[in-house]
Design an enzyme around this catalytic site. Structure first.
Site, short mmCIF file in Angstrom:
data_model
loop_
_atom_site.label_atom_id
_atom_site.label_comp_id
_atom_site.label_asym_id
_atom_site.label_seq_id
_atom_site.Cartn_x
_atom_site.Cartn_y
_atom_site.Cartn_z
N SER A 183 -37.54 28.35 -9.76
CA SER A 183 -37.37 29.73 -9.34
C SER A 183 -36.43 30.46 -10.29
CB SER A 183 -36.82 29.83 -7.92
OG SER A 183 -36.52 31.19 -7.66
N LEU A 184 -35.28 29.87 -10.56
CA LEU A 184 -34.36 30.54 -11.50
C LEU A 184 -35.08 30.78 -12.83
CD1 LEU A 184 -30.92 28.76 -10.83
CD2 LEU A 184 -31.77 30.93 -9.93
N GLU A 235 -38.58 36.09 -6.79
CA GLU A 235 -39.11 35.55 -5.54
C GLU A 235 -39.96 36.58 -4.79
OE1 GLU A 235 -36.24 33.30 -3.30
OE2 GLU A 235 -37.62 33.03 -1.61
N LEU A 262 -28.21 25.09 2.64
CA LEU A 262 -28.86 24.13 1.76
C LEU A 262 -27.93 23.08 1.18
CD1 LEU A 262 -31.75 23.84 0.52
CD2 LEU A 262 -30.66 24.52 -1.60
N HIS A 289 -37.34 23.33 2.66
CA HIS A 289 -36.56 22.39 1.85
C HIS A 289 -36.14 21.25 2.76
CE1 HIS A 289 -33.44 20.70 -0.66
NE2 HIS A 289 -33.74 21.53 -1.64
N GLU A 300 -31.20 19.59 -3.89
CA GLU A 300 -31.92 18.40 -4.32
C GLU A 300 -31.13 17.64 -5.40
OE1 GLU A 300 -36.05 19.51 -4.32
OE2 GLU A 300 -36.13 18.72 -6.35
N HIS A 307 -36.89 27.88 3.09
CA HIS A 307 -36.10 28.00 1.88
C HIS A 307 -36.66 28.96 0.85
CE1 HIS A 307 -33.46 26.77 -1.31
NE2 HIS A 307 -34.45 26.32 -2.06
N PHE A 330 -34.54 16.17 -11.22
CA PHE A 330 -34.88 16.99 -10.05
C PHE A 330 -36.24 16.60 -9.52
CE2 PHE A 330 -33.52 20.85 -7.82
CZ PHE A 330 -32.17 20.84 -8.12
N ARG A 388 -43.27 25.19 -4.62
CA ARG A 388 -42.47 25.38 -5.83
C ARG A 388 -41.66 24.14 -6.15
NH1 ARG A 388 -37.02 26.74 -6.93
NH2 ARG A 388 -36.50 27.19 -4.77
N GLN A 427 -41.84 27.49 1.57
CA GLN A 427 -41.31 26.15 1.32
C GLN A 427 -40.20 25.78 2.30
OE1 GLN A 427 -38.82 25.15 -2.35
NE2 GLN A 427 -40.65 23.89 -2.61
N ARG A 462 -40.83 18.80 -2.55
CA ARG A 462 -40.14 19.21 -1.32
C ARG A 462 -41.03 19.17 -0.10
NH1 ARG A 462 -36.56 24.07 -3.95
NH2 ARG A 462 -35.19 22.62 -5.05
N GLY A 473 -33.54 45.95 -6.81
CA GLY A 473 -33.07 44.58 -6.61
C GLY A 473 -32.20 44.15 -7.78
N ALA A 474 -31.04 43.59 -7.47
CA ALA A 474 -30.08 43.20 -8.50
C ALA A 474 -29.78 41.71 -8.44
CB ALA A 474 -28.80 44.02 -8.37
N GLY A 475 -30.76 40.90 -8.05
CA GLY A 475 -30.63 39.44 -8.17
C GLY A 475 -30.94 39.06 -9.61
N GLY A 476 -31.17 37.78 -9.83
CA GLY A 476 -31.44 37.32 -11.19
C GLY A 476 -32.61 38.04 -11.83
C1 LIG Z 1 -29.20 27.77 -1.22
C2 LIG Z 1 -30.23 27.99 -2.28
C3 LIG Z 1 -30.22 27.22 -3.44
C4 LIG Z 1 -31.15 27.43 -4.43
N1 LIG Z 1 -31.08 26.68 -5.56
C5 LIG Z 1 -31.98 26.90 -6.56
C6 LIG Z 1 -31.92 26.15 -7.78
O1 LIG Z 1 -31.05 25.31 -7.97
N2 LIG Z 1 -32.82 26.41 -8.73
C7 LIG Z 1 -33.80 27.34 -8.58
O2 LIG Z 1 -34.60 27.52 -9.48
N3 LIG Z 1 -33.86 28.08 -7.44
C8 LIG Z 1 -32.99 27.87 -6.44
N4 LIG Z 1 -33.07 28.62 -5.29
C9 LIG Z 1 -34.03 29.71 -5.21
C10 LIG Z 1 -33.53 30.92 -5.96
O3 LIG Z 1 -32.13 31.00 -5.85
C11 LIG Z 1 -34.12 32.22 -5.46
O4 LIG Z 1 -35.49 32.09 -5.34
C12 LIG Z 1 -33.82 33.34 -6.42
O5 LIG Z 1 -32.44 33.41 -6.67
C13 LIG Z 1 -34.32 34.70 -5.98
O6 LIG Z 1 -33.89 35.66 -6.93
P1 LIG Z 1 -34.46 37.14 -6.98
O7 LIG Z 1 -33.82 37.79 -8.15
O8 LIG Z 1 -35.92 37.12 -6.91
O9 LIG Z 1 -33.95 37.79 -5.63
P2 LIG Z 1 -32.50 37.86 -4.93
O10 LIG Z 1 -31.46 37.18 -5.71
O11 LIG Z 1 -32.73 37.49 -3.52
O12 LIG Z 1 -32.16 39.39 -5.03
C14 LIG Z 1 -32.84 40.36 -4.29
C15 LIG Z 1 -32.24 41.69 -4.59
O13 LIG Z 1 -33.02 42.70 -3.99
C16 LIG Z 1 -32.20 43.60 -3.30
N5 LIG Z 1 -32.97 44.16 -2.21
C17 LIG Z 1 -33.74 43.50 -1.29
N6 LIG Z 1 -34.31 44.37 -0.46
C18 LIG Z 1 -33.91 45.60 -0.85
C19 LIG Z 1 -34.16 46.91 -0.38
N7 LIG Z 1 -34.96 47.15 0.65
N8 LIG Z 1 -33.57 47.93 -1.04
C20 LIG Z 1 -32.75 47.72 -2.08
N9 LIG Z 1 -32.48 46.51 -2.56
C21 LIG Z 1 -33.06 45.47 -1.95
C22 LIG Z 1 -30.99 42.81 -2.89
O14 LIG Z 1 -29.89 43.65 -2.74
C23 LIG Z 1 -30.83 41.87 -4.07
O15 LIG Z 1 -30.07 42.51 -5.07
C24 LIG Z 1 -32.13 28.41 -4.27
C25 LIG Z 1 -32.16 29.17 -3.12
C26 LIG Z 1 -31.24 28.96 -2.11
C27 LIG Z 1 -31.32 29.74 -0.86
#
Ligand SMILES: Cc1cc2nc3c(=O)[nH]c(=O)nc-3n(C[C@H](O)[C@H](O)[C@H](O)COP(=O)(O)OP(=O)(O)OC[C@H]3O[C@@H](n4cnc5c(N)ncnc54)[C@H](O)[C@@H]3O)c2cc1C
Ligand code: SF4
Lengths: 592, 236
Positions: A405-406, A389, A254, A244, A257, A355, A122, A400, A242, A288, A18-21
């Site tokens: 979350s961030l 997440e 979305l 939203h 908030e 959400h 918030f 939450r 959750q 929420r 996973g390459a999210g935050g």
């Molecule tokens: C519209 C919106 C607004 C938001 N605003 C806020 C905010 O203002 N403040 C806040 O705190 N939170 C906010 N959130 C929540 C927050 O953005 C998310 O909870 C958070 O970004 C999730 O990050 P993560 O790194 O856990 O996962 P993600 O960013 O979802 O990354 C998941 C990663 O896993 C990889 N992956 C998934 N499954 C597989 C697989 N089977 N094989 C290989 N790779 C896989 C994907 O490629 C991706 O790189 C918001 C959410 C949304 C939807």
């Protein structure tokens, strides 16, 4: 079988999935200590974190005096006391340092006149234990997630982190209960890849896509929790999802908030500010779950807006066009594109939208995955970590708070990466893989590719998401959940006979979506079972037939296990009420 | 129910054949349907073999840049009704990039160019304990730059980018200017060294296709002008 269905093996020290935050933050940390690789189903900056809007919570005190203890109190209360207080204390204390670190990496935060990081109000965040207002959300306009994800990726480039992009994880490999890698599918070329690692950190994001109306990306299908359950590990608290309050009517996207944080408010068809009645103190900035139920009650009571009376209106034009364009430019764009509304002039039609996944893979506050075992309910699974997440630490409990979350991604990404790095450094060699490693994942792909394609998969996925929304949404009842269980059994049976139309290897989206559908079915089964069993209302889980919180019976975390026949077994474990250094925040009624 | 014809370029690397066009009928089932909704409808209900990228479905992840009726755009934020001409929408992959399958292109070279320009904050002075200060005016200079989603719509619309395989292209150049123009950054000189080249900023002939193509309303040409000015200032 064609050549490219062969198995390629890679050896890495630390593997982040996973390459999210969360994943990127973990990779930066582990990468400082040991050889680290990241696999992701999308190019890193396309991860769902990019969508986050409103900000990251930290008691920087840039606007008024703030304290991590206030932040902790708000988080515990927001969680409806289901959050673990040791993990929450840890998160809130670390918050200022992770935000400053992001600024040093280059995150383009909005600024106050004196040049410090801009902070906004918030929902659910207060000062002095609920007594005052506070500006705690550190923001880059309303594009904080984009700014964060790009900044972290830039830092990874600088540090030389190794990426395998567009690789889809099929199976988590455990050898005698110890993590030793994953099996993945190369989405671009096709073919199996076995990543043999000394430790694995799962940061695969949430599962809100299982609902029809959702703010989540297509790829938020709960892969991490499903893969853990398939590996014999539990998932935790999945019934807590959750909703939203402000998703764009008809689309689900979305509206942050932050709109209400900047002075926006909700109206029903009579032009009443109904949140003044639902939550007299916090009003539109209550938590929420509270605001979502507020809107749903208006609609149920016949006070919804529009021809079908099925939405509320979110008004923001009164703060002025300049402020909107400076602080909420992304929202202006979204409302224009998805609702056809110019929010500097008209209110935005909104409905609750699925959400955020409070539940996930159970971890302790070091981001180590835990399961019932020799050391009690929280026995560490050696070499396996989870953050963001996908994980359930649990800092969010039953609900939450926005901006947490961030924060969770940064705090537990950093901690998990550090823990994993140290663990990998202490392991002199790789565990031997058994003959059967990866066989389940390969069998699943072969079944989907080789079987005859009798029916398209799309309608099944859409039906599943609709059923979840109808029977397991903002309001839940015993009879609805029983009906849902029956429908899920039917969908599972249909899926078992399904194979994909696309038989090719290159960029087979049909295959990936089918695999995701399989994961969604596992997650939905655990949500439904947990929600049916939990005869109380707490945070995001609201039972019309049990509208009160029941601490005597239900102040505990749900653990769900996948049974061989596809059923789900439940177990429970206590909430950790003891923080690290401060007094426990005792159970109390949650009022806003 | 109204329907629109989607004419889609199909390419299957396994088939060994040439790219070809295929028509599909998309039913307009609700107001405001996006091109992505149409593609999903085709794949879910008619032909599961259709390949394209998508994720966030709200224009911020940058996965789904394609060419619709001759212009580059994101499928998830483009209304079908806005682009349909006489009931038809012609969808092709982003031009000038190698094909993987159907609408999926190979972005490796595009991204390699982005990596080349050192797109990260470079600082020499040790960081303070708190945040580095930046005035709202200094911060405002990053607006219109930091929002890039790396969708490649701009570079793949640029004739100079097609003509010169080594040209960095508008996206990489916009991204490097985002850092050069950041009051906190100290890496301008080493970046300008990379850019002072006929495959760098000087390759831009101000054709302005990139400005037209950018779905986020960014202006790569303006960024490139900034780079050129900085390069000239350095010389004299
Ligand atoms: C519209 C919106 C607004 C938001 N605003 C806020 C905010 O203002 N403040 C806040 O705190 N939170 C906010 N959130 C929540 C927050 O953005 C998310 O909870 C958070 O970004 C999730 O990050 P993560 O790194 O856990 O996962 P993600 O960013 O979802 O990354 C998941 C990663 O896993 C990889 N992956 C998934 N499954 C597989 C697989 N089977 N094989 C290989 N790779 C896989 C994907 O490629 C991706 O790189 C918001 C959410 C949304 C939807
Ligand atoms: S500058 Fe615009 S068109 Fe070019 S990659 Fe960035 S967002 Fe896409």
């Amino acid at each position: 079988m064609s050549a490219s269905m062969n198995l390629t093996t890679h050896r890495v020290g630390a593997l982040v999935v996973g390459a999210g935050g969360a994943g990127l933050r973990a990779a930066l940390e582990a990468g400082r200590l040991v050889d680290t690789a990241v696999i992701s189903q999308v190019f890193p900056t396309r991860s769902h974190t990019v969508s986050a809007q409103g900000g990251i919570g930290a008691s920087l005190s840039n606007v008024e005096h703030d304290d991590w203890r206030y932040h902790m109190y708000d988080t515990v209360k927001g969680s409806d006391w289901l959050g673990d207080q040791d993990a929450i204390e840890f998160m809130c204390r670390e918050a200022p340092s992770v935000v400053i670190e992001l600024e040093h990496m280059g995150l383009p935060f909005s600024r106050m006149d004196d040049g410090r990081i801009y902070q906004r109000a918030f929902g659910g965040h207060t000062s002095k234990f609920g007594k005052g207002e506070v500006h705690r959300s550190c923001a880059a306009a309303d594009r904080t997630g984009h700014a964060m994800l790009h900044t972290l990726f830039e830092e990874c480039l600088k540090q030389g982190v190794h990426f395998y992009n567009e690789f889809y994880t099929l199976e988590i490999l455990l050898q005698d209960g110890v993590a030793c890698g994953v099996l993945a599918w190369d989405m671009v070329r096709g073919g199996f890849h076995l990543f043999h690692a000394k430790a694995v950190l799962l940061a695969t994001g949430g599962y809100a896509r299982v609902f029809r109306t959702t703010s989540n990306a297509h790829i938020c299908t709960g892969d991490g929790a499903a893969l853990c359950m398939r590996a014999g590990l539990p998932s935790q608290d999945l019934e807590f999802l959750q909703f939203h309050p402000t998703g764009i009517y008809g689309a689900g996207n979305l509206i942050t908030e932050a709109v209400r944080g900047e002075g926006g408010y909700l109206l029903n068809c009579k032009d009443d500010r109904f949140m003044e009645v639902c939550a007299p103190t916090e009003k539109d900035l209550a938590c929420r779950d509270v605001v979502s139920r507020g809107i749903a009650e208006e609609v149920r009571g016949g006070r919804g807006c529009g021809p079908q009376g099925d939405y509320a209106l979110l008004k923001i034009d009164h703060i002025g066009k300049d402020k909107i364009m400076e602080r909420l430019p992304g929202i202006w764009e979204l409302a224009m594109v998805f609702a056809g509304v110019d929010c500097t002039k008209e209110p935005i039609p909104v409905v609750p939208t699925a959400h955020y996944s409070m539940g996930g893979i159970p971890t302790d506050r070091f981001a180590r995955v835990v399961t019932p075992g020799d050391d009690g309910a929280e026995t560490v699974v050696p070499g396996l970590y989870a953050a963001g997440e996908a994980a359930c630490a649990s800092v969010h409990g039953a609900n939450r708070l926005g901006t947490n979350s961030l924060l969770d991604l940064m705090v537990f990404g950093r901690e998990g990466g550090r823990q994993m790095g140290e663990y990998v450094a202490s392991q002199s060699s790789w565990l031997d893989l058994s003959e059967s490693a990866g066989s389940a994942g390969m069998a699943e792909v072969r079944r989907l590719l080789n079987g005859p394609a009798q029916r398209a998969m799309g309608p099944l996925m859409e039906q599943l998401r609709l059923d979840m929304e109808m029977h397991c949404g903002v309001f839940r009842t015993e009879s609805d959940l029983r009906e849902l269980k029956g429908k899920l059994a039917g969908h599972r049976a249909a899926f078992a006979n399904l194979s994909v139309q696309d038989k090719g290897l290159a960029y087979n989206l049909d295959l990936i979506e089918a695999l995701e559908l399989g994961h969604m079915l596992d997650v939905c089964s655990a949500i439904a079972e947990g929600a049916l069993a939990r005869r109380e209302s707490r945070g995001g889980h609201y039972r019309d037939d049990y509208p009160r919180r029941d601490d005597a019976g239900w102040h505990k975390h749900t653990l769900a296990f996948l049974e061989p026949g596809g059923g789900v077994g439940l177990d429970y474990k206590p909430v950790r009420m003891q923080p690290l250094t401060v007094d426990s925040i005792a159970l109390a009624e949650r009022k806003y | 129910m109204q329907s629109v014809t989607f004419t889609i370029l199909r390419y299957d690397p396994a088939g060994g054949g040439e790219p070809r066009y295929q028509d599909f009928q998309v039913n307009i089932t609700k107001p405001g349907m996006m091109v992505l909704d149409g593609l999903n409808q085709i794949r879910w209900e008619q032909d599961g073999t259709l390949a394209y990228r998508r994720s966030c479905r709200e224009g911020v992840c940058g996965s789904d840049g394609v060419n619709v009726n001759g212009a580059n755009m994101l499928t998830c934020v483009t209304h079908i009704e806005e682009v349909a001409r006489k009931g038809r929408v012609v969808i092709q992959p982003l031009p000038g990039l190698p094909l993987i399958k159907d609408l999926v292109v190979d972005l490796e070279d595009f991204l390699r160019k982005y990596f080349t320009v050192k797109p990260y904050l470079i600082t020499r002075a040790p960081a303070p304990d708190k945040e580095r200060l930046q005035s709202p005016a200094e911060r405002r200079r990053l607006d219109g730059l930091y929002e890039c989603i790396l969708c490649a719509c701009c570079s793949s619309s640029c004739p100079s980018y097609w003509a010169d395989p080594e040209y960095l292209g508008p996206s990489a150049l916009l991204n490097v200017w985002r850092f050069i123009d950041d009051s906190r950054d100290e890496g301008a000189q080493e970046r300008l060294d990379i850019l002072d080249d006929h495959h760098g900023a000087w390759r831009c002939h101000t054709i302005l296709n990139c400005v037209e193509a950018c779905p986020k309303g960014l202006n790569p040409t303006k960024a490139i002008t900034g780079i050129k000015t900085a390069l000239l200032k350095r010389k004299f």
